[in-house]
Design a protein around this motif. Structure first.
Motif, short mmCIF file in Angstrom:
data_model
loop_
_atom_site.label_atom_id
_atom_site.label_comp_id
_atom_site.label_asym_id
_atom_site.label_seq_id
_atom_site.Cartn_x
_atom_site.Cartn_y
_atom_site.Cartn_z
N GLY A 55 -14.09 -3.49 -2.92
CA GLY A 55 -14.02 -4.46 -1.83
C GLY A 55 -14.19 -3.84 -0.47
O GLY A 55 -14.84 -4.41 0.43
N PHE A 56 -13.63 -2.63 -0.31
CA PHE A 56 -13.79 -1.92 0.96
C PHE A 56 -15.26 -1.67 1.25
O PHE A 56 -15.77 -2.00 2.33
CB PHE A 56 -13.02 -0.59 0.89
CG PHE A 56 -13.26 0.30 2.07
CD1 PHE A 56 -12.60 0.08 3.27
CD2 PHE A 56 -14.16 1.36 2.00
CE1 PHE A 56 -12.83 0.90 4.38
CE2 PHE A 56 -14.39 2.18 3.09
CZ PHE A 56 -13.73 1.95 4.29
N TRP A 57 -15.98 -1.11 0.29
CA TRP A 57 -17.37 -0.76 0.53
C TRP A 57 -18.24 -2.00 0.72
O TRP A 57 -19.13 -2.04 1.58
CB TRP A 57 -17.93 0.10 -0.60
CG TRP A 57 -17.62 1.56 -0.44
CD1 TRP A 57 -17.12 2.40 -1.38
CD2 TRP A 57 -17.82 2.36 0.73
NE1 TRP A 57 -16.98 3.66 -0.87
CE2 TRP A 57 -17.41 3.67 0.42
CE3 TRP A 57 -18.30 2.11 2.02
CZ2 TRP A 57 -17.46 4.73 1.33
CZ3 TRP A 57 -18.36 3.16 2.94
CH2 TRP A 57 -17.94 4.44 2.59
N ILE A 58 -17.98 -3.03 -0.08
CA ILE A 58 -18.79 -4.26 0.06
C ILE A 58 -18.57 -4.89 1.43
O ILE A 58 -19.52 -5.27 2.11
CB ILE A 58 -18.44 -5.25 -1.07
CG1 ILE A 58 -19.02 -4.72 -2.39
CG2 ILE A 58 -18.99 -6.65 -0.77
CD1 ILE A 58 -18.56 -5.49 -3.60
N ARG A 179 2.33 3.37 16.92
CA ARG A 179 1.52 4.00 15.86
C ARG A 179 0.82 2.97 14.98
O ARG A 179 1.22 1.81 14.90
CB ARG A 179 2.39 4.90 14.99
CG ARG A 179 3.52 4.13 14.32
CD ARG A 179 4.17 4.98 13.25
NE ARG A 179 4.76 6.20 13.80
CZ ARG A 179 5.29 7.17 13.06
NH1 ARG A 179 5.29 7.04 11.73
NH2 ARG A 179 5.81 8.23 13.60
N VAL A 180 -0.22 3.46 14.30
CA VAL A 180 -0.93 2.66 13.30
C VAL A 180 -0.93 3.46 12.00
O VAL A 180 -1.28 4.65 12.00
CB VAL A 180 -2.39 2.39 13.74
CG1 VAL A 180 -3.17 1.67 12.64
CG2 VAL A 180 -2.43 1.58 15.03
N SER A 181 -0.50 2.80 10.91
CA SER A 181 -0.42 3.50 9.63
C SER A 181 -1.38 2.86 8.63
O SER A 181 -1.35 1.64 8.44
CB SER A 181 1.01 3.39 9.07
OG SER A 181 1.95 3.86 10.01
N GLY A 182 -2.18 3.67 8.02
CA GLY A 182 -3.13 3.18 7.03
C GLY A 182 -3.16 4.10 5.82
O GLY A 182 -2.20 4.83 5.55
N ILE A 183 -4.29 4.08 5.11
CA ILE A 183 -4.38 4.81 3.85
C ILE A 183 -5.82 5.31 3.68
O ILE A 183 -6.76 4.71 4.21
CB ILE A 183 -3.97 3.86 2.68
CG1 ILE A 183 -3.60 4.66 1.44
CG2 ILE A 183 -5.05 2.85 2.38
CD1 ILE A 183 -2.94 3.78 0.39
N ILE A 184 -5.96 6.42 2.93
CA ILE A 184 -7.31 6.90 2.57
C ILE A 184 -7.81 6.05 1.40
O ILE A 184 -7.20 6.02 0.34
CB ILE A 184 -7.28 8.39 2.17
CG1 ILE A 184 -6.81 9.26 3.33
CG2 ILE A 184 -8.67 8.84 1.68
CD1 ILE A 184 -7.65 9.17 4.59
N VAL A 185 -8.92 5.35 1.62
CA VAL A 185 -9.45 4.45 0.60
C VAL A 185 -10.45 5.15 -0.31
O VAL A 185 -10.52 4.89 -1.51
CB VAL A 185 -10.15 3.23 1.24
CG1 VAL A 185 -10.64 2.27 0.17
CG2 VAL A 185 -9.21 2.52 2.19
N THR A 186 -11.22 6.06 0.26
CA THR A 186 -12.26 6.70 -0.54
C THR A 186 -12.62 8.05 0.07
O THR A 186 -12.25 8.37 1.21
CB THR A 186 -13.51 5.80 -0.65
OG1 THR A 186 -14.49 6.45 -1.48
CG2 THR A 186 -14.14 5.52 0.70
N VAL A 235 -14.42 8.09 14.35
CA VAL A 235 -14.76 6.76 13.87
C VAL A 235 -16.12 6.90 13.19
O VAL A 235 -17.11 7.27 13.82
CB VAL A 235 -14.85 5.75 15.02
CG1 VAL A 235 -15.39 4.41 14.51
CG2 VAL A 235 -13.48 5.56 15.66
N ASN A 236 -16.17 6.62 11.87
CA ASN A 236 -17.42 6.88 11.16
C ASN A 236 -18.41 5.72 11.31
O ASN A 236 -18.16 4.76 12.03
CB ASN A 236 -17.14 7.24 9.69
CG ASN A 236 -16.76 6.03 8.85
OD1 ASN A 236 -16.85 4.89 9.29
ND2 ASN A 236 -16.35 6.29 7.64
N SER A 237 -19.52 5.84 10.62
CA SER A 237 -20.62 4.89 10.82
C SER A 237 -20.32 3.52 10.21
O SER A 237 -21.10 2.59 10.38
CB SER A 237 -21.90 5.45 10.23
OG SER A 237 -21.73 5.71 8.85
N PHE A 238 -19.21 3.41 9.49
CA PHE A 238 -18.80 2.11 8.97
C PHE A 238 -17.64 1.52 9.77
O PHE A 238 -17.02 0.54 9.38
CB PHE A 238 -18.45 2.21 7.48
CG PHE A 238 -19.66 2.44 6.62
CD1 PHE A 238 -20.38 1.38 6.10
CD2 PHE A 238 -20.12 3.73 6.36
CE1 PHE A 238 -21.51 1.58 5.33
CE2 PHE A 238 -21.26 3.94 5.58
CZ PHE A 238 -21.96 2.86 5.07
#
Lengths: 270, 270, 270
Positions: A55-58, A179-186, A235-238
Motif C-alpha cells: 500500500g505504501f508503494w502504490i 517531535r514526529v514519530s514514524g516507522i521504516i516501511v521499506t 526527503v526522498n523522491s517519493f
C-alpha cells in the motif's frame, strides 16, 4: 473510472517474489481478455503476507502512471476465506486489492476516494464461475483488471459502494508538540531506509534531525551533499523521510530493517 | 499453429536468473523481427541446468495464455553439442525447447501433441546463418519464436515430425494399491512445497494424508482453513498437491527442498 | 537519431535491483508520454554505484535490439550534483546515461559515436521543470527517453555536441608481446566469469591459456566440449573471454568474483 478514460495500462504489485510463473499467468489471463493491455510489474518483493509495504508503494507511485491506469495488488493471506475485495477510484486511477488494510495508505490522503466492494456473485457474467481457493490473483483480480482496463467494465457494474474497509496495519506517524514519530516501511536495493514520515510533517522544524536506533542524522538535500561513507537524512523522491549512507548501505551498516522506529525533532532538542 | 491463429504472445522460461541481459537480448531479437510481439517472462528462477522444473511450470501454466501463444524454454546444458531442438503443438499452443526432457511433462498428459524436430539447416532462410555455440536462446530460439508468433512461419516449414524425444528427468508418481509416491518439484516464494502429484491421483483416497520427511499433513481446502503457523496439505491452484504452512514458510521450517519424496496414503493406514 | 527512425523500443539498465517500484515508475512516466513505447528491462542487477558493468553489458547488447532503440542507463551515484548527462548516437542506436564513465566502453570501440551533453535548462519545454534531486531516472531520463523514442525529439533539440566525457573506471586490457591482461567484469547466474578481453585480442595466440587466481584454463569452443565438472575458457556469445565450469559454478568453486585479474598467454609460455 466512469469519469476517466482507461489508459490500457495495468500495474501488478505482489508478494510473489521473482519466483515461478505466478505473475506471468496473471499476465496471460489479462492478455487473453484484453490483448492490447500493457502490464507493468510495480513490485514483487513485498515481504510475504505484509500488505502495508504494498500500500505504501502504490500510494506513492500511482501518480507516475497515465490517468486511467488499473493498479492491482495481491498480498492476500486471507485468500479463500471470507475477506472482501475492494475496487477504488482515486485521482483518476483504479485500484483493486484484497480488503486487508493494503489500500489504507492510499485512502488516508484522499478524502474523495470512491470505494467499492466487489460483488463476487456478479462475476459469473465475466465467465469467472469457479475461482480457485488459493490464487484469486489469477482467477479474480486479473480478469477483473483486464475488463476494467479495456473499458468494457466499470466498478459499479460488479461492485457496491462501501463506507467501511479494513484499516492499515501501520499507525500513522504520531505528531506531538516537539517531535514526529514514524516507522521504516521499506529498504531499497542501496540499503536506504525509507520511512512513512511525509515531508509535510517536517516543515514544523527549523533544523530537523532524525534518530534511528540511537543514531542521529542531519537533513540534507541529496546523497552527493555528504562525503562517501557519511550518513544523512533526506526527503526522498517519493516525498518521505529517508536515512541513507552516501555510496554505502545504511541498512547493513546500522543493522536496521523494516519496522524500526524513526523520530524527528529540532536539532537542539535532543 | 497451422490450425490456431498466432496470438502474438511469446513466453520465455529460463535458468538465467534475474542477472545480466540474457533474457533482454532475446526480447531484442524478437522485437527486431516482430515489433508487435508481446513477450511475457514466465519464470527465470529455474535451477541452473535442471529442465524438469521448467517443463513442470510450462505444462501447468500454458493454458492461462491466449491460444496461439508461443512458449520458449531455455534450460540447455547441452547447447552447442548435438542435442536436437523440439517444436511442439499442444492444445492450440506452440512450444520450443531443447530436446533434453524439458517438454516431457507436457507431452505426458497430451496424447494429441504434434511434435517436430527443428531442422537447423533450414534456418538459413530466416537469416540464421551462424548461431553462437553457447547462446541458442538468442541465436535460434528467439528468432524462430518471433517468426512463429508473427504467423510468417509454421512448425512444418522448419521442422520434421518426430516420434522420439528425450524422456523427462523425474519419474511419474508411483501409484500402488494403498499409496501414491511423488516428489517436490519446486518451492515458491512463500516456502510452499509443490509436488508433481496431480489432484486426479488423490481421488482414490477418502481422507488423504501426505507425508514428507517424517511429517504428516492433512488435506485442507485453503491456507485460511488452519490457524497461522499450522501446516496443511492442499490441492493448489495449478492442480497438484502442495505442503504449506499458513502465514509461514514450510520449506524453511521443515528443512525441505526440491527433490524431497512425498507419499500420500489413507489417513488411517500410516 | 536524426538519421535512424526510432523503433519505439526503450531498454532500461540500472543498479536498482529487483526491489521496489523504481524501474516501474520510470515505465509509468514513459507510457504517460509515449503510450506505444515497448520497454525492455536490460539488467537491474548492476552492483550499486558501479557504472562499468552497466556500460559493459550495454556495449555488448545493444546490437541485438532494433535500430532506432533508445538505451537508458541509470547507475548514478552523483545524482543531484553537477555531473552532466550524456546523449549519444552509436550505430543507429541512442544512449542516455550520466556522464560518469558508464558509456566509455561503448565509445571506445566506435570512433563515429556522436556524443552530446544534455542541456537540462532546455528541458522545461518538455514540462520537466523541477526534477527531484535523488531520482533523475524517473524525472529526467525517462521523459527524455520517451520523447526520443517517440520521434518527437532528437538529441540536438536538447543537447550540445561535446568532445569530452568521463573515462571508464576499468582500464582497457593490457597487451604486451606475450600476454593479454584483463579483468572479470561480471558473473552470470551460472557462475561463469565474464572478462573484458575481446576475442580479437586472442587471435595472436596459437593455443591460448587463461589464468585466473592461480588456475589455468584451456580454450574450448563450448561448455559441452568438456566433461561435467571440468573447467574451460571460451569465447562467449558476447565475444569476450569467459571462464566456466561445465554444468557447475566456476565463481563459487574458484572463490572468484568481479574484479579478479585474468591473464592470457601462449600455452607453452606459462
Amino acid at each position: 473510472m466512469s469519469k476517466t478514460k482507461p489508459s490500457g495500462v495495468i500495474t501488478i504489485t505482489t508478494d510473489f517474489g521473482h519466483k515461478g510463473p505466478f505473475a506471468a499467468v496473471m499476465k496471460g489471463v489479462i492478455l487473453t481478455r484484453f490483448p492490447a493491455a500493457r502490464v507493468v510489474d510495480l513490485a514483487h518483493d513485498i515481504p510475504p503476507h505484509w500488505p502495508p509495504e504494498a500500500g505504501f508503494w502504490i500510494s506513492r507511485s500511482y501518480r507516475y502512471f497515465p490517468a486511467g491506469t488499473v493498479h492491482v495488488a495481491i498480498v492476500d493471506p486471507g485468500v479463500g476465506t471470507e475477506r472482501e475485495i475492494l475496487v477504488a477510484e482515486v485521482g483518476g486511477h483504479v485500484f483493486l486489492a484484497p480488503d486487508n488494510g493494503l489500500l489504507a495508505p492510499l485512502f488516508a490522503g484522499n478524502v474523495d476516494a470512491a470505494i467499492f466492494c466487489l460483488n463476487v456473485g456478479r462475476l459469473s457474467r465475466l465467465g469467472i464461475a469457479t475461482p480457485s481457493l488459493t490464487f484469486h490473483g489469477r482467477d479474480i483480480f486479473a480478469p477483473v483488471a483486464a475488463e476494467l482496463a479495456s473499458g468494457r467494465l466499470t466498478a459499479t457494474d460488479v461492485a457496491t459502494p462501501t463506507a467501511s474497509w479494513t484499516p492499515g496495519w501501520l499507525e500513522d506517524p504520531e505528531v506531538t508538540s516537539d517531535r514526529v514519530s514514524g516507522i521504516i516501511v521499506t529498504v531499497d536495493a542501496f540499503g536506504n531506509l525509507i520511512s512513512n514520515i511525509d515531508q509535510g510533517l517536517l516543515q514544523r522544524f527549523k533544523t530537523p534531525v532524525a534518530r534511528v536506533g540511537g543514531h542521529r542524522f542531519e537533513l540534507r538535500q541529496t546523497y552527493g551533499r555528504v562525503k562517501p561513507g557519511e550518513y544523512l537524512a533526506l526527503v526522498n523522491s517519493f516525498g518521505v523521510l529517508e536515512i541513507a549512507r552516501a555510496e554505502g548501505n545504511a541498512a547493513e551498516s546500522l543493522g536496521t530493517d523494516r519496522g524500526a522506529p524513526v523520530i524527528v525533532a529540532e536539532s537542539g532538542d535532543s
